[in-house]
Scaffold this motif. Structure first.
Motif, PDB file in Angstrom:
ATOM      1  N   GLY A   1       0.791  -1.229   0.000  1.00 51.12           N
ATOM      2  CA  GLY A   1       0.000   0.000   0.000  1.00 51.12           C
ATOM      3  C   GLY A   1       0.817   1.270   0.000  1.00 51.12           C
ATOM      4  O   GLY A   1       0.253   2.371   0.107  1.00 51.12           O
ATOM      5  N   GLY A   2       2.131   1.156  -0.134  1.00 51.07           N
ATOM      6  CA  GLY A   2       2.984   2.332  -0.112  1.00 51.07           C
ATOM      7  C   GLY A   2       2.941   3.120  -1.405  1.00 51.07           C
ATOM      8  O   GLY A   2       2.847   2.540  -2.490  1.00 51.07           O
ATOM      9  N   LYS A   3       2.996   4.422  -1.283  1.00 54.59           N
ATOM     10  CA  LYS A   3       3.046   5.301  -2.448  1.00 54.59           C
ATOM     11  C   LYS A   3       4.164   6.317  -2.247  1.00 54.59           C
ATOM     12  O   LYS A   3       4.633   6.541  -1.133  1.00 54.59           O
ATOM     13  N   PHE A   4       4.564   6.954  -3.339  1.00 50.29           N
ATOM     14  CA  PHE A   4       5.679   7.898  -3.306  1.00 50.29           C
ATOM     15  C   PHE A   4       5.212   9.319  -3.588  1.00 50.29           C
ATOM     16  O   PHE A   4       4.125   9.546  -4.137  1.00 50.29           O
ATOM     17  N   GLY A   5       6.061  10.257  -3.200  1.00 49.84           N
ATOM     18  CA  GLY A   5       5.817  11.655  -3.517  1.00 49.84           C
ATOM     19  C   GLY A   5       4.579  12.204  -2.839  1.00 49.84           C
ATOM     20  O   GLY A   5       4.273  11.885  -1.685  1.00 49.84           O
ATOM     21  N   GLN A   6       3.845  13.021  -3.555  1.00 47.17           N
ATOM     22  CA  GLN A   6       2.677  13.684  -2.987  1.00 47.17           C
ATOM     23  C   GLN A   6       1.555  12.708  -2.661  1.00 47.17           C
ATOM     24  O   GLN A   6       0.616  13.050  -1.935  1.00 47.17           O
ATOM     25  N   GLU A   7       1.634  11.479  -3.187  1.00 49.29           N
ATOM     26  CA  GLU A   7       0.614  10.476  -2.898  1.00 49.29           C
ATOM     27  C   GLU A   7       0.906   9.704  -1.617  1.00 49.29           C
ATOM     28  O   GLU A   7       0.075   8.899  -1.176  1.00 49.29           O
ATOM     29  N   TYR A   8       2.072   9.917  -1.005  1.00 50.01           N
ATOM     30  CA  TYR A   8       2.423   9.183   0.216  1.00 50.01           C
ATOM     31  C   TYR A   8       1.422   9.484   1.324  1.00 50.01           C
ATOM     32  O   TYR A   8       1.116  10.643   1.608  1.00 50.01           O
ATOM     33  N   ASP A   9       0.918   8.412   1.950  1.00 52.29           N
ATOM     34  CA  ASP A   9      -0.033   8.582   3.050  1.00 52.29           C
ATOM     35  C   ASP A   9       0.007   7.332   3.920  1.00 52.29           C
ATOM     36  O   ASP A   9      -0.639   6.328   3.620  1.00 52.29           O
TER      37      ASP A   9
ATOM     38  N   ASP B   1      -5.148   1.137   3.488  1.00 45.66           N
ATOM     39  CA  ASP B   1      -4.451   0.040   2.809  1.00 45.66           C
ATOM     40  C   ASP B   1      -2.932   0.112   2.972  1.00 45.66           C
ATOM     41  O   ASP B   1      -2.211  -0.686   2.389  1.00 45.66           O
ATOM     42  N   TYR B   2      -2.458   1.067   3.794  1.00 48.68           N
ATOM     43  CA  TYR B   2      -1.012   1.186   4.010  1.00 48.68           C
ATOM     44  C   TYR B   2      -0.591   0.217   5.116  1.00 48.68           C
ATOM     45  O   TYR B   2      -0.963   0.383   6.279  1.00 48.68           O
ATOM     46  N   LYS B   3       0.181  -0.800   4.765  1.00 43.60           N
ATOM     47  CA  LYS B   3       0.602  -1.831   5.712  1.00 43.60           C
ATOM     48  C   LYS B   3       2.109  -1.855   5.942  1.00 43.60           C
ATOM     49  O   LYS B   3       2.579  -2.532   6.862  1.00 43.60           O
TER      50      LYS B   3
ATOM     51  N   GLY C   1       5.667  -1.755   7.142  1.00 42.06           N
ATOM     52  CA  GLY C   1       6.309  -1.474   8.414  1.00 42.06           C
ATOM     53  C   GLY C   1       5.417  -1.622   9.629  1.00 42.06           C
ATOM     54  O   GLY C   1       5.858  -1.360  10.754  1.00 42.06           O
ATOM     55  N   LYS C   2       4.174  -2.055   9.432  1.00 39.89           N
ATOM     56  CA  LYS C   2       3.264  -2.176  10.573  1.00 39.89           C
ATOM     57  C   LYS C   2       3.645  -3.345  11.477  1.00 39.89           C
ATOM     58  O   LYS C   2       3.477  -3.279  12.699  1.00 39.89           O
ATOM     59  N   THR C   3       4.130  -4.438  10.876  1.00 42.84           N
ATOM     60  CA  THR C   3       4.562  -5.620  11.626  1.00 42.84           C
ATOM     61  C   THR C   3       5.819  -6.166  10.968  1.00 42.84           C
ATOM     62  O   THR C   3       6.169  -5.759   9.846  1.00 42.84           O
ATOM     63  N   PRO C   4       6.517  -7.114  11.601  1.00 42.48           N
ATOM     64  CA  PRO C   4       7.679  -7.736  10.950  1.00 42.48           C
ATOM     65  C   PRO C   4       7.311  -8.493   9.672  1.00 42.48           C
ATOM     66  O   PRO C   4       8.194  -8.766   8.850  1.00 42.48           O
ATOM     67  N   GLU C   5       6.017  -8.827   9.495  1.00 42.54           N
ATOM     68  CA  GLU C   5       5.571  -9.488   8.275  1.00 42.54           C
ATOM     69  C   GLU C   5       5.409  -8.502   7.124  1.00 42.54           C
ATOM     70  O   GLU C   5       5.192  -8.912   5.979  1.00 42.54           O
ATOM     71  N   ASP C   6       5.534  -7.201   7.433  1.00 40.78           N
ATOM     72  CA  ASP C   6       5.255  -6.175   6.429  1.00 40.78           C
ATOM     73  C   ASP C   6       6.498  -5.406   5.999  1.00 40.78           C
ATOM     74  O   ASP C   6       6.412  -4.259   5.561  1.00 40.78           O
ATOM     75  N   ILE C   7       7.654  -6.029   6.137  1.00 36.03           N
ATOM     76  CA  ILE C   7       8.894  -5.464   5.601  1.00 36.03           C
ATOM     77  C   ILE C   7       9.642  -6.575   4.862  1.00 36.03           C
ATOM     78  O   ILE C   7       9.394  -7.767   5.089  1.00 36.03           O
ATOM     79  N   ALA C   8      10.546  -6.185   3.971  1.00 39.10           N
ATOM     80  CA  ALA C   8      11.402  -7.139   3.268  1.00 39.10           C
ATOM     81  C   ALA C   8      12.805  -7.071   3.852  1.00 39.10           C
ATOM     82  O   ALA C   8      13.222  -6.038   4.396  1.00 39.10           O
ATOM     83  N   TYR C   9      13.547  -8.176   3.700  1.00 39.82           N
ATOM     84  CA  TYR C   9      14.820  -8.339   4.387  1.00 39.82           C
ATOM     85  C   TYR C   9      15.957  -8.600   3.390  1.00 39.82           C
ATOM     86  O   TYR C   9      15.788  -9.353   2.430  1.00 39.82           O
ATOM     87  N   CYS C  10      17.109  -7.991   3.654  1.00 42.40           N
ATOM     88  CA  CYS C  10      18.307  -8.286   2.854  1.00 42.40           C
ATOM     89  C   CYS C  10      19.542  -8.386   3.736  1.00 42.40           C
ATOM     90  O   CYS C  10      20.661  -8.438   3.238  1.00 42.40           O
ATOM     91  N   GLY C  11      19.344  -8.421   5.054  1.00 42.61           N
ATOM     92  CA  GLY C  11      20.450  -8.476   5.999  1.00 42.61           C
ATOM     93  C   GLY C  11      20.714  -9.869   6.520  1.00 42.61           C
ATOM     94  O   GLY C  11      20.244 -10.868   5.965  1.00 42.61           O
TER      95      GLY C  11
END
Length: 724
Positions: A347-355, A360-362, A364-374
């Motif tokens: 649900g992420g948007k960029f620029g002036q549409e960021y909200d 529907d913005y999920k 970073g809300k939980t550990p299930e809602d981020i991606a990992y590369c570390g």
């Protein structure tokens, strides 16, 4: 570093000298211009908050800002830049807006983690990376003499590229086996799992092991490639090109692949960081080309900002002007990548549409809602209980990964007996020694055998003074931490806090050794005391440099530490504080480990001047009409409450009770946090003196500290002063 939270236990993750006093001065402190409280109050009467903040800032920190502006004009000579920044810092200290207190560390602890088995640079987040920790599998802790021997060897071998192998062999020869699981404690749950959308250490710490930077440091603190395998800097120092490792993957917390890691992820990450405005976007303002314009809204097309994916594996940054410390900034969260497709799928948007308030913005809300590369993914999380990490099977450096599982166990710090029992049993692998634990450890014979002293890091905790207090209860709940002051007393304190001499009286009256002893004990009460805001040895001059101090040429030789240059300006101004002491550290010179501020005689002189000036403005101050200073504390943790009571005793004693400290207690950690740490603006700050937070360096330049005190919402820590 993100704004740091008051430390509690060693190897827990936080939501973050001698007895000599500075020489007495026959006069009250000089060196900075002053404006009367009455004049400032008259100017801000009826003004909107931002305009009032600007008036107060210019009146109190105008000299600092002018000196700092001059310093930042210097981009072609690091040594001159450092010296002029030191002059600016002296002007800030002379303004009396804060009293530095202590750093992280310098406390007794028991640990099973070998020292220097991770980077230990002062800036960024690399020192908290745990995947290469060497954790001994032993029912007891590392012995005191073993820890000290490993520390000494690191200092001897640093830069040779041999320490890691030596340390592993040393531990083996001592009969230790290594385990691949680490258990530590933490004390504050994150409010978000989006490390690009926050400025709080309590939010970034849980995520930093799950994501990697382009470049970082090895255990000998040498810069090495991480997600970038190589990089180049242009001859004009304005363009940096990074070549991304190929074949790297993003995964979710179930280790399912969600995308390739490419150069565009760094573009997406930076745009999201600027859109989210979590408080750290100012760090790239004026550094990355056109970043300021985008953050301010003057530029709407992020393609105009100086970060570009040349192709899938080539990333280019363009700067506004040469920035000597630019590469050291990459260890911090603001340059971390974010997978664009995964972000938009949440649900992420960029620029002036960021909200981020959209239904529907999920992201970073939980550990299930981020991606990992570390090195790790977060396997599970239960609030106020645990965070469990497991090794990322796709991690690029997994062949060098020694820790495969990390358990974070929640503690509110209220039960030191349990903390100690958990460490002894192996439930946790380290414990900081409070006074209660020291007593228990001495009784069972462990203290002399296993106690070691943790290193003092680059963070500086500070006692901030609220210059424009607007609220007398927590902003999120009017029933919490209510001030006992009458309306008249509120106005009297407000006038006093705008008087420089009054603020300095508080700083000189602050017995910081007794304050710190409540946590560290008498043996180590001075060990981590800090005497300026910026790390005293964050930078050194490489060459001889001459600058003007009060109109006279002053020359600093090559190898001069930053604090020594600060001290030169303080001395020239007759300001009786020791930010740098030539005799400290056994004659080697230092800015930590002693109290360079506490001086009761100076406190009385400053207070007498303040009383005289306030009296002329109609504010009577004496034992029958004291100024009341509110300080919030967490009564559930004994040493936090004891520190507040030590502060109260010191201030009231030195001022002959012409200043009375109201210690306002809560047993709830979050309620304490909402008195200041979690607040977003200065008018939400519910205190007169705030010792709950501090700042750690994001990169290797004094501006990483001093920028936090810039006006007009550019400086993150200005809100701690009740402005912006």
């Amino acid at each position: 570093m993100c704004v740091a939270l008051a430390a509690s236990t060693a190897f827990s993750v936080m939501a973050c000298g001698g007895d000599k006093k500075p020489a007495s001065n026959n006069n009250t402190s000089k060196g900075t211009s002053e404006e009367s409280s009455a004049s400032i109050l008259k100017q801000i009467e009826g003004k909107e908050y931002d305009e009032a903040s600007g008036i107060i800032y210019n009146a109190v920190l105008g000299d600092f800002k002018a000196a700092y502006d001059e310093a930042k004009k210097v981009t072609d000579n690091n040594d001159e830049r450092y010296a002029k920044m030191a002059i600016a810092e002296a002007k800030m200290l002379e303004s009396g807006i804060m009293c530095p207190t202590q750093g992280n560390g310098g406390n007794y602890r028991f640990t099973r983690v070998a020292p220097y088995s991770a980077p230990s640079v002062q800036w960024g987040l690399e020192e908290d990376k745990k995947y290469q920790y060497l954790v001994v599998d032993d029912k007891e802790f590392l012995k005191t003499d073993e820890v000290n021997e490993m520390k000494a060897k690191w200092a001897e071998d640093r830069g040779k590229g041999t320490f890691r192998d030596w340390e592993m062999k040393y531990l083996k020869d001592k009969g230790y086996k290594l385990k691949d699981e680490l258990s530590i404690t933490y004390s504050s749950d994150p409010k978000t799992w989006d490390c690009l959308g926050t400025s709080l250490q309590a939010d970034t710490d849980p995520v930093l092991d799950t994501i990697d930077p382009l470049v970082g440091y090895n255990v000998e603190n040498e810069m090495v490639g991480k997600l970038a395998e190589s990089w180049e800097e242009s001859d004009d120092h304005l363009t940096y090109t990074f070549h991304i490792r190929k074949g790297l993957k993003w995964v979710d917390n179930q280790q399912r692949e969600v995308g390739d890691l490419t150069a565009d992820d760094f573009v997406a990450g930076m745009q999201h960081m600027c859109d989210a405005k979590g408080g750290l976007e100012s760090l790239i303002s004026g550094v990355i080309k056109n970043a300021k314009g985008y953050i301010d809204g003057d530029i709407v097309d992020f393609n105009e900002v100086g970060v570009k994916a040349v192709d899938d594996y080539t990333l280019e940054y363009t700067l506004e002007e040469p920035v000597p410390y630019f590469l050291s900034m990459f260890g911090y969260s603001i340059f971390m990548p974010m997978n664009r497709e995964y972000y938009t799928s949440k649900g992420g948007k960029f620029g002036q549409e960021y909200d981020n308030s959209s239904s529907d913005y999920k992201y970073g809300k939980t550990p299930e809602d981020i991606a990992y590369c570390g090195a790790f993914v977060i396997k599970s999380y239960t609030a106020k209980n645990s965070i469990v990490y497991e090794a990322n099977k796709n991690y690029w450096d997994k062949k060098n990964q020694t820790v495969k599982k990390v358990n974070w166990r929640y503690t509110d710090g209220q039960d030191p007996t349990k903390l100690y029992k958990d460490a002894k049993s192996g439930t946790t692998d380290a414990v900081g020694l409070t006074q209660e634990i020291i007593t228990m450890a001495k009784e069972d014979g462990r203290f002399d055998k296993y106690a070691s002293t943790s290193n003092v890091d680059g963070t500086t905790f500070v006692a901030f003074y609220n210059l424009n207090r607007a609220i007398y209860h927590n902003s999120n709940n009017e029933k919490n931490l209510i001030s006992p002051k009458s309306d008249e007393d509120k106005e009297r304190t407000r006038a006093a806090m705008l008087n420089r001499h009054f603020r300095l009286a508080l700083s000189y009256a602050f017995d910081r050794q007794t304050y710190r002893a409540q946590r560290a004990g008498d043996d180590l009460k001075a060990t981590a005391l800090k005497n300026l805001y910026t790390g005293w040895n964050l930078v050194y001059t490489e060459n001889e440099v001459t600058v003007k101090i009060n109109g006279k040429d002053v020359t600093f030789e090559a190898g001069t530490p930053y604090a020594k240059m600060v001290q030169a300006q303080l001395d020239a101004d007759g300001f009786p504080v020791k930010a740098y002491d030539e005799k400290a550290d056994d004659g080697n010179g230092s800015g930590v480990g002693y109290d360079g501020w506490y001086n009761v005689d100076n406190a009385k002189k400053e207070l007498a001047t303040a009383i005289e000036e306030l009296g002329k403005e109609g504010v009577t101050v004496d034992a029958d009409h004291p100024i009341y200073v509110d300080v919030a504390t967490n009564s559930a943790v004994s040493y936090f409450k004891n520190q507040a009571m030590a502060y109260k005793k010191a201030i009231e004693s030195a001022t002959d009770k012409k200043v009375i400290v109201n210690v306002i207690e809560t047993a709830n950690f979050d309620d304490w946090g909402y008195s200041g740490y979690y607040c977003q603006k200065g008018d939400e700050m519910n205190y007169d003196m705030f010792d709950f937070s501090g700042w750690g360096p994001d990169y290797g330049d004094p501006s990483t500290f001093l920028d936090t005190l810039l006006p007009e919402y550019s400086g993150y820590m200005c809100k701690c002063l009740g402005i912006y």
